[in-house]
Design a protein around this motif. Sequence first.
Motif, PDB file in Angstrom:
ATOM      1  N   GLN A 208      -3.461 -22.394  31.326  1.00 43.06           N
ATOM      2  CA  GLN A 208      -3.637 -21.656  32.567  1.00 43.06           C
ATOM      3  C   GLN A 208      -3.782 -20.159  32.324  1.00 43.06           C
ATOM      4  O   GLN A 208      -3.143 -19.598  31.429  1.00 43.06           O
ATOM      5  CB  GLN A 208      -2.455 -21.886  33.501  1.00 43.06           C
ATOM      6  N   VAL A 209      -4.633 -19.556  33.141  1.00 39.11           N
ATOM      7  CA  VAL A 209      -4.806 -18.111  33.160  1.00 39.11           C
ATOM      8  C   VAL A 209      -4.735 -17.655  34.615  1.00 39.11           C
ATOM      9  O   VAL A 209      -4.981 -18.428  35.535  1.00 39.11           O
ATOM     10  CB  VAL A 209      -6.148 -17.664  32.530  1.00 39.11           C
ATOM     11  N   ALA A 210      -4.399 -16.393  34.788  1.00 39.06           N
ATOM     12  CA  ALA A 210      -4.375 -15.792  36.121  1.00 39.06           C
ATOM     13  C   ALA A 210      -5.480 -14.757  36.197  1.00 39.06           C
ATOM     14  O   ALA A 210      -5.617 -13.922  35.301  1.00 39.06           O
ATOM     15  CB  ALA A 210      -3.032 -15.139  36.395  1.00 39.06           C
ATOM     16  N   LEU A 211      -6.286 -14.834  37.240  1.00 38.31           N
ATOM     17  CA  LEU A 211      -7.314 -13.837  37.516  1.00 38.31           C
ATOM     18  C   LEU A 211      -6.738 -12.939  38.602  1.00 38.31           C
ATOM     19  O   LEU A 211      -6.348 -13.420  39.669  1.00 38.31           O
ATOM     20  CB  LEU A 211      -8.602 -14.503  37.994  1.00 38.31           C
TER      21      LEU A 211
ATOM     22  N   ALA B 262       4.513 -15.448  35.484  1.00 43.00           N
ATOM     23  CA  ALA B 262       4.498 -14.428  34.438  1.00 43.00           C
ATOM     24  C   ALA B 262       3.174 -14.539  33.698  1.00 43.00           C
ATOM     25  O   ALA B 262       2.625 -15.631  33.553  1.00 43.00           O
ATOM     26  CB  ALA B 262       5.662 -14.641  33.477  1.00 43.00           C
ATOM     27  N   VAL B 263       2.676 -13.410  33.238  1.00 43.84           N
ATOM     28  CA  VAL B 263       1.448 -13.397  32.468  1.00 43.84           C
ATOM     29  C   VAL B 263       1.672 -12.618  31.181  1.00 43.84           C
ATOM     30  O   VAL B 263       2.520 -11.726  31.117  1.00 43.84           O
ATOM     31  CB  VAL B 263       0.266 -12.794  33.258  1.00 43.84           C
ATOM     32  N   LYS B 264       0.910 -12.990  30.166  1.00 50.09           N
ATOM     33  CA  LYS B 264       1.007 -12.317  28.882  1.00 50.09           C
ATOM     34  C   LYS B 264       0.151 -11.055  28.882  1.00 50.09           C
ATOM     35  O   LYS B 264      -0.838 -10.953  29.598  1.00 50.09           O
ATOM     36  CB  LYS B 264       0.544 -13.246  27.760  1.00 50.09           C
ATOM     37  N   ALA B 265       0.561 -10.112  28.054  1.00 47.57           N
ATOM     38  CA  ALA B 265      -0.217  -8.888  27.860  1.00 47.57           C
ATOM     39  C   ALA B 265      -0.712  -8.893  26.415  1.00 47.57           C
ATOM     40  O   ALA B 265      -0.101  -9.514  25.559  1.00 47.57           O
ATOM     41  CB  ALA B 265       0.654  -7.667  28.127  1.00 47.57           C
ATOM     42  N   PRO B 266      -1.782  -8.275  26.135  1.00 49.55           N
ATOM     43  CA  PRO B 266      -2.696  -7.569  27.031  1.00 49.55           C
ATOM     44  C   PRO B 266      -3.653  -8.562  27.694  1.00 49.55           C
ATOM     45  O   PRO B 266      -3.753  -9.711  27.261  1.00 49.55           O
ATOM     46  CB  PRO B 266      -3.458  -6.628  26.091  1.00 49.55           C
ATOM     47  N   PRO B 267      -4.384  -8.111  28.718  1.00 49.37           N
ATOM     48  CA  PRO B 267      -5.366  -8.998  29.348  1.00 49.37           C
ATOM     49  C   PRO B 267      -6.510  -9.301  28.386  1.00 49.37           C
ATOM     50  O   PRO B 267      -6.869  -8.466  27.556  1.00 49.37           O
ATOM     51  CB  PRO B 267      -5.859  -8.205  30.554  1.00 49.37           C
ATOM     52  N   MET B 268      -7.053 -10.511  28.494  1.00 47.65           N
ATOM     53  CA  MET B 268      -8.203 -10.865  27.655  1.00 47.65           C
ATOM     54  C   MET B 268      -9.505 -10.407  28.295  1.00 47.65           C
ATOM     55  O   MET B 268     -10.530 -10.333  27.631  1.00 47.65           O
ATOM     56  CB  MET B 268      -8.244 -12.362  27.381  1.00 47.65           C
ATOM     57  N   LEU B 269      -9.461 -10.118  29.580  1.00 51.47           N
ATOM     58  CA  LEU B 269     -10.643  -9.706  30.332  1.00 51.47           C
ATOM     59  C   LEU B 269     -10.232  -8.584  31.274  1.00 51.47           C
ATOM     60  O   LEU B 269      -9.181  -8.674  31.909  1.00 51.47           O
ATOM     61  CB  LEU B 269     -11.176 -10.890  31.147  1.00 51.47           C
ATOM     62  N   THR B 270     -11.054  -7.524  31.339  1.00 52.22           N
ATOM     63  CA  THR B 270     -10.804  -6.431  32.274  1.00 52.22           C
ATOM     64  C   THR B 270     -12.103  -6.076  32.987  1.00 52.22           C
ATOM     65  O   THR B 270     -13.176  -6.541  32.616  1.00 52.22           O
ATOM     66  CB  THR B 270     -10.264  -5.169  31.568  1.00 52.22           C
TER      67      THR B 270
ATOM     68  N   VAL C 175      -1.239 -17.292  31.528  1.00 51.95           N
ATOM     69  CA  VAL C 175       0.037 -17.524  32.198  1.00 51.95           C
ATOM     70  C   VAL C 175       1.077 -17.839  31.135  1.00 51.95           C
ATOM     71  O   VAL C 175       0.830 -18.621  30.211  1.00 51.95           O
ATOM     72  CB  VAL C 175      -0.076 -18.678  33.225  1.00 51.95           C
ATOM     73  N   ASP C 176       2.229 -17.215  31.249  1.00 54.54           N
ATOM     74  CA  ASP C 176       3.327 -17.383  30.295  1.00 54.54           C
ATOM     75  C   ASP C 176       4.460 -18.134  30.979  1.00 54.54           C
ATOM     76  O   ASP C 176       5.263 -17.534  31.696  1.00 54.54           O
ATOM     77  CB  ASP C 176       3.792 -16.013  29.812  1.00 54.54           C
ATOM     78  N   PRO C 177       4.540 -19.472  30.784  1.00 53.35           N
ATOM     79  CA  PRO C 177       5.568 -20.249  31.492  1.00 53.35           C
ATOM     80  C   PRO C 177       6.992 -19.856  31.101  1.00 53.35           C
ATOM     81  O   PRO C 177       7.933 -20.105  31.851  1.00 53.35           O
ATOM     82  CB  PRO C 177       5.269 -21.697  31.112  1.00 53.35           C
ATOM     83  N   ASP C 178       7.158 -19.213  29.951  1.00 49.55           N
ATOM     84  CA  ASP C 178       8.502 -18.825  29.503  1.00 49.55           C
ATOM     85  C   ASP C 178       8.784 -17.339  29.715  1.00 49.55           C
ATOM     86  O   ASP C 178       9.852 -16.861  29.364  1.00 49.55           O
ATOM     87  CB  ASP C 178       8.670 -19.160  28.010  1.00 49.55           C
TER      88      ASP C 178
END
Length: 164
Positions: A111-114, A61-69, A45-48
Motif C-alpha cells: 500500500q501507498v498513500a497519495l 503512517a507513511v514512510k519518508a522520504p516520498p517516492m513521488l513528489t 504506508v508503514d503499518p508499524d
Amino acid sequence: MRGWNRWALLGGGLAVLLLAGCNRVLPAETRHPPREGVQVQMREVDPDGRATLQWQGRSIAVKAPPMLTSADIVDVRAALDAAHQPVLELTFRKESAGRLLHATEALVGKQVALTVDDHVLSVATIAGPFGESMQVAGTNMSVAEVHDMARYIVHGGPAPPQQR
C-alpha cells in the motif's frame, strides 16, 4: 457538496494504482503540471509506524522520504479508463521514470498513500510497476469529483479542511 470534502469518497473500495500502459509524449503546450506550491506526494504506508495522517476515519503512517513528489509530475488530468470509469492520470518527467520504476517494482502488492498538501486522497495497492505514468482507479468517484481533484492540483480551489 463541492470541493475537497468530496475527495474523502476516494477510497469507497481500496483504490488501485495501475500502469497507464502507453508511452504518450505530451507536447509542452498540452501539459497540466501541478501548480506552484501544491504538494503532491506518494509514500509507502508503514503499518508499524507512528500514525500522522487521517484517511476514512482511521490513522495511517507513511514512510519518508516520498517516492513521488510534485516535481516529478508533468501532467495531471481526469480521464476515463477502458471500462469508462473515471481515473486521475499522472504523467512523470523522463528524469523521474527510472527512479519511479525501481521504487514501484519493490512495492508491488504493498500500500501507498497519495497525498495533496498532506491530505490523503487515496490509499492504494500498487498493482504493477510504473515509471512514465499512472492512473488512480477504483475510487468510486464520479467524473465530476475526479475533475475537481485534477483542477485543485493544477489550478487551486477551495482549501482542504483540517484533518482531525
